[in-house]
Design an enzyme around this catalytic site. Structure first.
Site, PDB file in Angstrom:
ATOM      1  CD  GLU A 153      -2.683   1.061   2.641  1.00 51.94           C
ATOM      2  OE1 GLU A 153      -3.616   1.854   2.767  1.00 51.94           O
ATOM      3  OE2 GLU A 153      -2.428   0.171   3.486  1.00 51.94           O
ATOM      4  CD  GLU A 254      -8.022   1.611   5.646  1.00 54.54           C
ATOM      5  OE1 GLU A 254      -7.593   0.507   6.032  1.00 54.54           O
ATOM      6  OE2 GLU A 254      -7.370   2.385   4.928  1.00 54.54           O
TER       7      GLU A 254
END
Length: 299
Positions: A153, A254
């Site tokens: 990520e 998220e």
């Protein structure tokens, strides 16, 4: 909202935090979701089996499926953003690898996120890069034994000033390097569209160019990280593009809810919240090959 087949999950490490951890899967189910994900939810890399069993039971009793899990990333509240590139924390990461992989496998989860780790004062970039490579290979090998993919990520530098991976290009270069040089096939890009948009990337263009290479997607609106509709992004266009360009994994919610978590899902019709199997058999996004060049910066 587009009438698309995207599958959504709730990240229980940032949503429903009004509740104790073991109550959050049931709260997600009550809101209509059947899939959840988590940052590493324990303070140690190898927690007692009773703690693992309690969380496993809470997830299954709620009728939810775990579809994403972070490896131990250290003390996130204190600013840690991963362990795998940090010499002083590498042993902790390695202790966690099999624990996280086995816990994920026990719940049918096949996506594990390995946060790279902050830059360390007095440690060269090349030293951290070499260590990160070693640990990513170890993590991917462990994940491969249960059919799981390790994802990498990029984070935004506004909120994560010491995290070195801040663009989709850099993250994809690391993925390419591991695939080509180290022959690691079960590694992919976690496209957190919030972080990338905060860095000025056009997330719709990113989806159009690279959706087939995504191992997982996470979303929040920009700039405040609230639910879609509270910021600047055109979510109808972005989510439609994900469908049109063949993304078959989950879309992880998220975001930091504006208001109570249970009231933050009005943007997503209840009929879209329940999710089935994320991928047809044999179509793991991480199996997509690439012919893009690998930049010298990640070697």
């Amino acid at each position: 909202m587009p009438g698309d087949p995207l599958r959504y999950d709730v990240n229980l490490s940032i949503l429903f935090t009004e509740l104790p951890l073991l109550e959050r899967p049931a709260a997600a189910a009550a809101a209509g979701f059947t899939a959840v994900e988590l940052w590493w939810p324990f303070s140690e890399p190898d927690p007692p089996e009773r703690d693992l069993a309690a969380l496993r039971r809470a997830i299954t009793d709620a009728g939810t499926q775990l579809v994403g899990l972070n490896f131990d990333a250290g003390d996130m509240a204190a600013g840690d953003r991963g362990l795998l590139s940090r010499p002083a924390q590498s042993a902790r990461f390695r202790t966690n690898i099999d624990v996280a992989v086995d816990f994920a496998a026990s719940l049918g989860c096949t996506v594990l996120n390995a946060l790279y780790g902050n830059t360390e004062p007095g440690v060269s970039q090349s030293t951290q890069r070499e260590l990160a490579t070693e640990n990513l290979v170890l993590a991917a090998r462990s994940a491969s034994r249960v059919g799981a993919t390790v994802v990498i990520e990029a984070l935004n530098s506004h909120e994560n000033a010491r995290y070195p991976i801040t663009s989709s290009r850099h993250a994809l270069e690391i993925v390419d390097y591991l695939r080509v040089v180290h022959q690691v096939s079960n590694i992919a890009f976690l496209a957190d569209l919030y972080h990338l948009a905060r860095m000025g990337e056009s997330v719709q263009r990113l989806v159009e160019q690279h959706a087939a290479r995504f191992g997982h997607v996470q979303i929040a609106d920009v700039p405040g990280r609230g639910q879609p509709g509270t910021g600047e992004l055109d979510w109808d266009a972005v989510l439609t593009a994900l469908t049109r360009h063949g993304y078959q994994g989950y879309v992880g919610l998220e975001y930091r809810p504006v208001g109570p978590s249970a009231d933050s899902f009005d943007w997503l019709p209840r009929a879209h919240r329940a999710a089935g199997s994320p991928n047809p058999a044999g179509t793991n996004p991480a199996d997509v090959s690439t012919t893009e060049p690998i930049e010298e910066s990640v070697r």
